[in-house]
Scaffold this motif. Structure first.
Motif, short mmCIF file in Angstrom:
data_model
loop_
_atom_site.label_atom_id
_atom_site.label_comp_id
_atom_site.label_asym_id
_atom_site.label_seq_id
_atom_site.Cartn_x
_atom_site.Cartn_y
_atom_site.Cartn_z
N VAL A 19 -15.04 17.17 9.42
CA VAL A 19 -15.90 16.08 9.90
C VAL A 19 -16.10 14.98 8.84
O VAL A 19 -16.71 13.96 9.13
CB VAL A 19 -17.29 16.61 10.34
N ARG A 20 -15.56 15.20 7.63
CA ARG A 20 -15.76 14.21 6.56
C ARG A 20 -14.87 12.98 6.71
O ARG A 20 -15.00 12.02 5.95
CB ARG A 20 -15.49 14.84 5.18
N GLY A 21 -13.93 13.03 7.65
CA GLY A 21 -13.09 11.85 7.86
C GLY A 21 -11.84 11.81 7.00
O GLY A 21 -11.03 10.89 7.09
N TYR A 22 -11.69 12.83 6.14
CA TYR A 22 -10.47 12.93 5.33
C TYR A 22 -9.69 14.16 5.81
O TYR A 22 -10.23 15.01 6.51
CB TYR A 22 -10.82 13.06 3.84
N LEU A 23 -8.46 14.27 5.38
CA LEU A 23 -7.67 15.42 5.82
C LEU A 23 -8.12 16.70 5.14
O LEU A 23 -8.11 17.77 5.72
CB LEU A 23 -6.19 15.16 5.58
N VAL A 24 -8.53 16.57 3.88
CA VAL A 24 -8.96 17.76 3.12
C VAL A 24 -10.22 17.40 2.31
O VAL A 24 -10.24 16.37 1.63
CB VAL A 24 -7.85 18.20 2.13
N GLY A 25 -11.23 18.26 2.39
CA GLY A 25 -12.42 18.07 1.55
C GLY A 25 -13.22 16.83 1.95
O GLY A 25 -13.09 16.31 3.05
N ASN A 26 -14.03 16.39 1.00
CA ASN A 26 -14.94 15.28 1.34
C ASN A 26 -14.61 13.98 0.61
O ASN A 26 -15.46 13.10 0.49
CB ASN A 26 -16.40 15.69 1.08
N GLN A 27 -13.40 13.88 0.11
CA GLN A 27 -12.99 12.59 -0.48
C GLN A 27 -11.48 12.40 -0.34
O GLN A 27 -10.77 13.33 0.05
CB GLN A 27 -13.39 12.54 -1.96
N MET A 28 -11.04 11.21 -0.63
CA MET A 28 -9.63 10.89 -0.46
C MET A 28 -8.76 11.73 -1.40
O MET A 28 -9.11 11.90 -2.57
CB MET A 28 -9.41 9.40 -0.77
N THR A 29 -7.67 12.24 -0.86
CA THR A 29 -6.75 13.03 -1.69
C THR A 29 -5.31 12.54 -1.46
O THR A 29 -5.05 11.69 -0.60
CB THR A 29 -6.80 14.54 -1.35
N LEU A 30 -4.42 13.19 -2.18
CA LEU A 30 -2.99 12.91 -2.03
C LEU A 30 -2.55 13.07 -0.58
O LEU A 30 -1.67 12.34 -0.10
CB LEU A 30 -2.21 13.89 -2.94
N ALA A 31 -3.17 14.01 0.15
CA ALA A 31 -2.79 14.24 1.55
C ALA A 31 -3.05 12.98 2.39
O ALA A 31 -2.21 12.57 3.19
CB ALA A 31 -3.57 15.42 2.13
N ASP A 32 -4.22 12.36 2.19
CA ASP A 32 -4.54 11.15 2.96
C ASP A 32 -3.55 10.03 2.64
O ASP A 32 -3.08 9.32 3.54
CB ASP A 32 -5.96 10.67 2.61
N LEU A 33 -3.24 9.89 1.35
CA LEU A 33 -2.33 8.81 0.95
C LEU A 33 -0.92 9.08 1.47
O LEU A 33 -0.22 8.16 1.90
CB LEU A 33 -2.33 8.68 -0.58
N ALA A 34 -0.51 10.36 1.45
CA ALA A 34 0.83 10.71 1.92
C ALA A 34 0.97 10.39 3.41
O ALA A 34 1.98 9.80 3.84
CB ALA A 34 1.11 12.19 1.67
N ILE A 35 -0.04 10.75 4.18
CA ILE A 35 0.03 10.49 5.63
C ILE A 35 -0.01 8.99 5.89
O ILE A 35 0.71 8.47 6.75
CB ILE A 35 -1.11 11.25 6.36
N TYR A 36 -0.83 8.29 5.13
CA TYR A 36 -0.88 6.83 5.27
C TYR A 36 0.54 6.26 5.07
O TYR A 36 1.01 5.45 5.88
CB TYR A 36 -1.84 6.23 4.22
N ASP A 37 1.21 6.73 4.05
CA ASP A 37 2.54 6.23 3.73
C ASP A 37 3.59 6.65 4.76
O ASP A 37 4.38 5.83 5.23
CB ASP A 37 2.90 6.75 2.33
N ILE A 38 3.54 7.92 5.15
CA ILE A 38 4.56 8.44 6.08
C ILE A 38 4.49 7.71 7.44
O ILE A 38 5.51 7.44 8.05
CB ILE A 38 4.38 9.96 6.26
N LEU A 39 3.27 7.40 7.88
CA LEU A 39 3.15 6.78 9.21
C LEU A 39 3.29 5.25 9.20
O LEU A 39 3.20 4.61 10.24
CB LEU A 39 1.81 7.19 9.86
N GLU A 40 3.52 4.69 8.01
CA GLU A 40 3.61 3.22 7.91
C GLU A 40 4.62 2.62 8.90
O GLU A 40 4.31 1.69 9.64
CB GLU A 40 4.01 2.86 6.47
N ASN A 41 5.83 3.19 8.92
CA ASN A 41 6.85 2.60 9.78
C ASN A 41 6.52 2.79 11.26
O ASN A 41 6.81 1.92 12.08
CB ASN A 41 8.23 3.16 9.45
#
Ligand code: GSH
Length: 204
Positions: A142-164
């Motif tokens: 429910v924190r709005g991130y993929l893992v834990g309560n703050q931005m992690t490598l997982a959020d950035l990776a998904i951001y990048d992968i879905l760019e195209n």
């Protein structure tokens, strides 16, 4: 004192963008060296495995994008707060890699009929499966991130992968509003939004 960082890659997002996003999220300065096709043959033999990206840390060179990304994530506290969070981050990145590996197979396919079949499968089968998995992760956290309560490598990776996908087939993502919200959350965070505003525009 922080090391001096230089990230060497070609002029595109490709396998370097997640590392660039790590620097951006952490607000850490680095030299973003972009090598041209013409310059590459002369530089190749000097690179650790004859490939890019390469990270230069205080003059020492390191290859392999996923090793570089994980190093940066550990250095910049983007790799979760516990080993279990790190495991979950790796799990999501693995999921993303399964998807990008299929894109690479599609990209390299030279037979036009097979390419078209694979393209359809990618968009109608693999992408929905990937989005569903992300949706479920976002529903469970429910924190709005993929893992834990703050931005992690997982959020950035998904951001990048879905760019195209967000650029080329945005309609296919509409069925997963949580994934869209997540993307907007990452893009509008202060340091990332600043980075994206100034990022050099490239097709890939
Ligand atoms: N497993 C490596 C693969 C690196 C790779 O394939 N690099 C490509 C660019 S994306 C490259 O350097 N191509 C030029 C060449 O091999 O000469 C990684 O993830 O860093």
């Amino acid at each position: 004192m922080l090391p001096t960082y230089k990230l060497v890659y070609f002029d595109g997002r490709g396998k370097a963008e997640l590392s660039r996003l790590c620097f951006a999220a952490a607000g850490v300065k680095f030299e973003d060296e972009r090598v041209t096709k013409e310059e590459w043959p002369a530089l190749k033999p000097a690179m650790p495995f004859g490939q890019l990206p390469v990270l230069d840390v205080n003059g020492k060179l390191f290859g392999q994008s996923s090793a570089i990304e994980k190093y940066l994530a550990r250095e910049f506290a983007l790799y979760g707060k516990t080993s279990l969070e790190a495991l979950e981050i790796d799990e999501i990145i693995g999921l993303g890699r399964d998807y990008t590996d299929l894109i690479t197979v599609w990209y390299k396919e030279s037979d036009e009929t097979k390419k078209a079949e694979l393209g359809t499968k990618l968009l109608q089968e693999y992408l929905p499966r990937f989005l569903k998995a992300l949706d479920s992760k976002l529903t469970n956290n429910v924190r709005g991130y993929l893992v834990g309560n703050q931005m992690t490598l997982a959020d950035l990776a998904i951001y990048d992968i879905l760019e195209n996908n967000f650029r080329k087939t945005p309609e296919l993502l509409q069925t997963h509003p949580k994934v869209i919200e997540h993307r907007n959350r990452i893009a509008s965070s202060q340091k990332i939004s600043e980075y994206l505003k100034n990022r050099k525009e490239t097709e890939f």
